[in-house]
Design a protein around this motif. Structure first.
Motif, PDB file in Angstrom:
ATOM      1  N   UNK A   1      48.755 -78.871 -75.319  1.00  0.00           N
ATOM      2  CA  UNK A   1      49.824 -79.089 -74.356  1.00  0.00           C
ATOM      3  C   UNK A   1      49.238 -78.813 -72.973  1.00  0.00           C
ATOM      4  N   UNK A   2      49.431 -79.736 -72.051  1.00  0.00           N
ATOM      5  CA  UNK A   2      48.929 -79.565 -70.692  1.00  0.00           C
ATOM      6  C   UNK A   2      50.113 -79.585 -69.736  1.00  0.00           C
ATOM      7  N   UNK A   3      50.319 -78.481 -69.017  1.00  0.00           N
ATOM      8  CA  UNK A   3      51.434 -78.376 -68.077  1.00  0.00           C
ATOM      9  C   UNK A   3      50.976 -77.770 -66.757  1.00  0.00           C
ATOM     10  N   UNK A   4      51.108 -78.529 -65.652  1.00  0.00           N
ATOM     11  CA  UNK A   4      51.474 -79.942 -65.604  1.00  0.00           C
ATOM     12  C   UNK A   4      50.256 -80.815 -65.893  1.00  0.00           C
ATOM     13  N   UNK A   5      50.480 -81.967 -66.471  1.00  0.00           N
ATOM     14  CA  UNK A   5      49.355 -82.874 -66.708  1.00  0.00           C
ATOM     15  C   UNK A   5      49.154 -83.843 -65.539  1.00  0.00           C
ATOM     16  N   UNK A   6      50.140 -83.898 -64.647  1.00  0.00           N
ATOM     17  CA  UNK A   6      50.038 -84.707 -63.431  1.00  0.00           C
ATOM     18  C   UNK A   6      50.680 -83.929 -62.287  1.00  0.00           C
ATOM     19  N   UNK A   7      50.084 -84.024 -61.099  1.00  0.00           N
ATOM     20  CA  UNK A   7      50.647 -83.300 -59.965  1.00  0.00           C
ATOM     21  C   UNK A   7      50.032 -83.727 -58.656  1.00  0.00           C
ATOM     22  N   UNK A   8      50.553 -83.168 -57.592  1.00  0.00           N
ATOM     23  CA  UNK A   8      50.043 -83.419 -56.244  1.00  0.00           C
ATOM     24  C   UNK A   8      49.790 -82.069 -55.582  1.00  0.00           C
ATOM     25  N   UNK A   9      48.584 -81.918 -55.032  1.00  0.00           N
ATOM     26  CA  UNK A   9      48.206 -80.666 -54.366  1.00  0.00           C
ATOM     27  C   UNK A   9      48.133 -80.915 -52.861  1.00  0.00           C
ATOM     28  N   UNK A  10      48.795 -80.086 -52.097  1.00  0.00           N
ATOM     29  CA  UNK A  10      48.800 -80.221 -50.643  1.00  0.00           C
ATOM     30  C   UNK A  10      47.440 -79.833 -50.062  1.00  0.00           C
ATOM     31  N   UNK A  11      47.180 -80.205 -48.828  1.00  0.00           N
ATOM     32  CA  UNK A  11      45.879 -79.909 -48.197  1.00  0.00           C
ATOM     33  C   UNK A  11      45.507 -78.429 -48.281  1.00  0.00           C
ATOM     34  N   UNK A  12      44.300 -78.161 -48.735  1.00  0.00           N
ATOM     35  CA  UNK A  12      43.715 -76.821 -48.836  1.00  0.00           C
ATOM     36  C   UNK A  12      44.507 -75.892 -49.756  1.00  0.00           C
ATOM     37  N   UNK A  13      45.406 -76.447 -50.523  1.00  0.00           N
ATOM     38  CA  UNK A  13      46.230 -75.635 -51.419  1.00  0.00           C
ATOM     39  C   UNK A  13      45.647 -75.684 -52.836  1.00  0.00           C
ATOM     40  N   UNK A  14      46.277 -74.981 -53.733  1.00  0.00           N
ATOM     41  CA  UNK A  14      45.816 -74.948 -55.130  1.00  0.00           C
ATOM     42  C   UNK A  14      47.008 -74.885 -56.067  1.00  0.00           C
ATOM     43  N   UNK A  15      46.751 -75.124 -57.330  1.00  0.00           N
ATOM     44  CA  UNK A  15      47.784 -74.993 -58.363  1.00  0.00           C
ATOM     45  C   UNK A  15      47.119 -74.576 -59.669  1.00  0.00           C
ATOM     46  N   UNK A  16      47.936 -74.134 -60.612  1.00  0.00           N
ATOM     47  CA  UNK A  16      47.452 -73.689 -61.917  1.00  0.00           C
ATOM     48  C   UNK A  16      47.885 -74.687 -62.990  1.00  0.00           C
ATOM     49  N   UNK A  17      46.930 -75.112 -63.795  1.00  0.00           N
ATOM     50  CA  UNK A  17      47.211 -75.964 -64.950  1.00  0.00           C
ATOM     51  C   UNK A  17      47.017 -75.108 -66.190  1.00  0.00           C
ATOM     52  N   UNK A  18      48.018 -75.026 -67.034  1.00  0.00           N
ATOM     53  CA  UNK A  18      47.900 -74.262 -68.284  1.00  0.00           C
ATOM     54  C   UNK A  18      47.699 -75.232 -69.447  1.00  0.00           C
ATOM     55  N   UNK A  19      46.588 -75.042 -70.144  1.00  0.00           N
ATOM     56  CA  UNK A  19      46.268 -75.861 -71.311  1.00  0.00           C
ATOM     57  C   UNK A  19      46.441 -74.991 -72.549  1.00  0.00           C
ATOM     58  N   UNK A  20      47.352 -75.378 -73.425  1.00  0.00           N
ATOM     59  CA  UNK A  20      47.664 -74.588 -74.620  1.00  0.00           C
ATOM     60  C   UNK A  20      47.117 -75.265 -75.869  1.00  0.00           C
ATOM     61  N   UNK A  21      46.324 -74.522 -76.607  1.00  0.00           N
ATOM     62  CA  UNK A  21      45.821 -74.999 -77.893  1.00  0.00           C
ATOM     63  C   UNK A  21      46.834 -74.644 -78.968  1.00  0.00           C
ATOM     64  N   UNK A  22      47.302 -75.637 -79.705  1.00  0.00           N
ATOM     65  CA  UNK A  22      48.278 -75.383 -80.753  1.00  0.00           C
ATOM     66  C   UNK A  22      47.637 -74.608 -81.904  1.00  0.00           C
TER      67      UNK A  22
END
Length: 220
Positions: free
Chosen positions: A51-72
């Motif tokens: 499971x990949x959340x979020x699998x699609x996104x938009x990151x603002x300039x010089x910003x960051x985000x976290x993607x959590x990948x869950x192995x079933x």
């Protein structure tokens, strides 16, 4: 000079603490290295396992985000704990103030005319370790060995107890024969025979005790 990539990812490899029948996850930090809005999309060769959340996104300039990948949860260990699954992180520049819901379906298609960067990520399975540094698999093996050793020790102790009970019974009979012999004031063939049997059983008991001593596992 090599151009700075649109986004960078930390860590650069997905590491999962693999445990049977348990879900586990790995967090990826995605950093936008530009002054542009950057859209990303995550793909994997094994979409049913993760499971990949979020699998699609938009990151603002010089910003960051976290993607959590869950192995079933998995029902068996992979051969040699090796994983051939791979992930692909695509990224492209989009218009300012673009929201993920505004992304066209063909945003990450090469036919869209967009300049798309791709970053490949490998997957590694790690066996969790206990406080003493041993792995879970080693712990299971050690537990099985301990169970086998405990069973053998239990059998030896039972044999020892049987021999000890027989020796006590024979000792009581021997004491009785001694008293009878003393009252009669003479030798008794029955006494000699019983004494010989007693010595034999005593030797048997000693053998069990020695066997138990040398069969006991080291406490180290």
């Amino acid at each position: 000079m090599t151009a700075t990539p649109l986004i960078s990812v930390n860590p650069d490899e997905l590491r999962f603490n693999f445990e049977l029948e348990k879900q586990t996850f790995c967090d990826l930090k995605v950093l936008n290295n530009t002054q542009n809005y950057v859209a990303f999309k995550v793909k994997t060769t094994s979409p049913k396992k993760y499971f990949v959340r979020p699998n699609t996104g938009v990151v603002q300039p010089w910003d960051s985000c976290i993607i959590r990948v869950t192995l079933q949860a998995q029902r068996e260990f992979p051969p040699d704990m090796q994983c051939k699954d791979k992930f692909l992180l695509q990224s492209t520049i989009v218009n300012p103030n673009t929201d993920v819901d505004d992304l066209p379906p063909d945003t990450f298609s090469k036919d869209s005319g967009n300049s798309i960067e791709e970053l490949k990520l490998r997957v590694a399975y790690i066996t969790p370790t206990s406080p003493d540094g041993s792995s879970e698999e080693d712990g299971l093996k050690n537990s099985a060995q301990k169970l086998g050793t405990s069973s053998a020790l239990g059998q030896l102790k039972e044999e020892r107890d049987v021999a000890a009970r027989q020796t006590r019974m024979l000792q009581q009979e021997l004491d009785m024969l001694k008293r009878q012999r003393n009252r009669r004031g003479g030798g008794d063939p029955g006494f000699s025979f019983t004494f010989a049997v007693f010595v034999g059983l005593l030797g048997l008991l000693l053998g069990f005790l020695l066997k138990l001593l040398f069969s006991s596992p080291s406490s180290e």
